[in-house]
Write an enzyme that holds these catalytic residues in place. Structure first.
Site, PDB file in Angstrom:
ATOM      1  N   HIS A  76      -2.602   6.436   4.034  1.00  0.00           N
ATOM      2  CA  HIS A  76      -1.161   6.687   3.989  1.00  0.00           C
ATOM      3  C   HIS A  76      -0.902   7.994   3.220  1.00  0.00           C
ATOM      4  O   HIS A  76      -1.593   8.292   2.239  1.00  0.00           O
ATOM      5  CB  HIS A  76      -0.430   5.569   3.240  1.00  0.00           C
ATOM      6  CG  HIS A  76      -0.302   4.292   4.019  1.00  0.00           C
ATOM      7  ND1 HIS A  76      -0.716   4.127   5.317  1.00  0.00           N
ATOM      8  CD2 HIS A  76       0.252   3.090   3.662  1.00  0.00           C
ATOM      9  CE1 HIS A  76      -0.450   2.900   5.728  1.00  0.00           C
ATOM     10  NE2 HIS A  76       0.136   2.246   4.738  1.00  0.00           N
ATOM     11  N   CYS A  80       0.812  -1.226   0.000  1.00  0.00           N
ATOM     12  CA  CYS A  80       0.000   0.000   0.000  1.00  0.00           C
ATOM     13  C   CYS A  80       0.846   1.277   0.000  1.00  0.00           C
ATOM     14  O   CYS A  80       0.404   2.311  -0.509  1.00  0.00           O
ATOM     15  CB  CYS A  80      -0.970   0.012   1.171  1.00  0.00           C
ATOM     16  SG  CYS A  80      -0.241  -0.402   2.737  1.00  0.00           S
TER      17      CYS A  80
HETATM   18  C1  2RA Z   1       1.957  -1.024   6.301  1.00  0.00           C
HETATM   19  N1  2RA Z   1       2.304  -1.032   3.942  1.00  0.00           N
HETATM   20  O1  2RA Z   1       1.507   0.119   6.236  1.00  0.00           O
HETATM   21  C2  2RA Z   1       2.049  -1.857   5.088  1.00  0.00           C
HETATM   22  C3  2RA Z   1       0.818  -2.687   4.954  1.00  0.00           C
HETATM   23  N2  2RA Z   1       0.877  -3.558   3.837  1.00  0.00           N
HETATM   24  O2  2RA Z   1       2.350  -1.543   7.328  1.00  0.00           O
END
Ligand code: 2RA
Length: 355
Positions: free
Chosen positions: A261, A130
């Protein structure tokens, strides 16, 4: 006959978002939709597109007659079961880390390299991590226009990237510190958590408080100073963009945000680039929403974009001391485009093969 779609991991955090996405589509190209999960969850009833479906247990026979099987399960489950699904005739679209860097498995972001879905000698297609995914639509669009040569990023990753345990831990910490004076030193979150009985010896965030804090350690430690999330950004960006020698450096940081994110991106290009030209590129990309009016307080932030499908881009600047270089800020819901949505979009790309 319309193809059959299976969802493996139907009852997990990403699986649940996947079902929301399928239910939210105006139309779907699938005939049967089959929900698969661990034997513990078998028998559960879930409504998909108005029909109550019963979750069935993961087994080789569960893949019989399946055309496309999406996997939203831990690495070790995908490593074992995606090849079994492929042997049974399904195309496996895997959202784990098990196959992403395998040379015989394409790593696909439909906005960037949709054509790669056809190059799948093992019958498996991988979905990126991600963190990488959150910036790929933006970087892919800029790369096509200006030729990306160097990439430096800092991530601001949400607790839900560490799954339900990450969300539960953040909420427990926030409850423990809420309304407190926070220790003899202002902001001494560690002391407050310890005095509330919340142990820091075993947390999803490297034994460091996440509430009212930031943690420069995302994923697992891989040696030489690097954490797994940072290496994934480098390796996956190179593979998706098709630039094997792209210079990449990442610092991945966990922040006390539940979902979405963000990344601060510093990208250098082979050709001259201006903010105006970059804006045009972003505006032309249907899956990007440009929010770039800082003078009036308009820029992307997790609180504004959570639950949305697009990649949100803003704070686009020409780097003052670096030629052909842009700085910008990107936000994307890590459970949607960062996981379930991209996996589903790959599956949608495959559906016409069964027409
Ligand atoms: C995280 N990118 O944010 C990873 C999850 N797949 O921990």
């Amino acid at each position: 006959m319309a193809p059959t779609l299976a969802l493996v991991g139907a009852t997990g955090a990403v699986g649940t978002v996947m079902i929301d996405i399928i239910n939210g589509r105006e139309s779907v190209p699938w005939g049967e939709i089959r929900l698969i999960a661990s034997p513990r969850s078998a028998g559960k009833k879930i409504t998909v597109r108005g029909e109550e479906l019963t979750v069935i247990a993961l087994s080789p026979e569960a893949f019989d007659g399946v055309d496309v099987a999406m996997f939203d399960v831990p690495d070790e489950v995908s490593a074992e079961w995606a090849p079994i699904a492929a042997e049974r005739g399904a195309i496996a679209v895997d959202n784990s880390g098990a196959f992403r860097m395998n040379d015989e498995v394409p790593l696909v972001v439909p906005e960037v390299n949709a054509d790669k879905v056809r190059e799948r000698p093992r019958g498996i297609i991988a979905n990126p991590n991600c963190t990488t995914l959150s910036m790929m639509a933006a970087l892919g669009a800029l790369h096509r226009e200006f030729g990306l040569t160097e990439l430096v990023v800092a991530s601001y990753q949400a607790a839900s990237g560490a799954g339900q345990p990450g969300i539960d831990r953040l909420q427990a910490e926030l409850a423990a510190v809420s309304g407190k004076g926070l220790g003899a030193k202002a902001g001494d979150v560690r002391a407050e958590l310890e005095s509330s009985g919340l142990s820091l010896s075993d947390t999803p965030f490297a034994g460091t408080p996440l509430a009212l804090n930031v943690v420069p350690a995302a994923g697992s430690y891989k040696g030489d100073g690097w954490f797994s999330e940072e290496l994934k950004v480098r390796n996956e960006s190179r593979k998706i963009l098709g630039i094997p020698d792209l210079k990449v450096s990442a610092t991945c940081v966990r922040v006390p945000v539940v979902t979405t994110h963000s990344l601060a991106v510093h990208a250098t290009f082979a050709r001259e680039v201006t903010v105006e030209a970059a804006h045009k590129v972003f505006e032309a990309q249907p899956t990007i929403v440009l929010v770039d009016d800082p003078e009036n307080g308009r820029f992307p932030s997790p609180a504004e974009v959570v639950g949305g499908d697009p990649t949100y881009v803003g704070r686009v600047r020409q780097a003052l001391d670096f030629p052909n270089t842009l700085d910008f800020f990107v936000c994307g819901d890590n459970l949607r485009k960062g996981a379930a949505l991209n996996t589903y979009e790959i599956a949608e790309q495959l559906a016409p093969e069964f027409g």
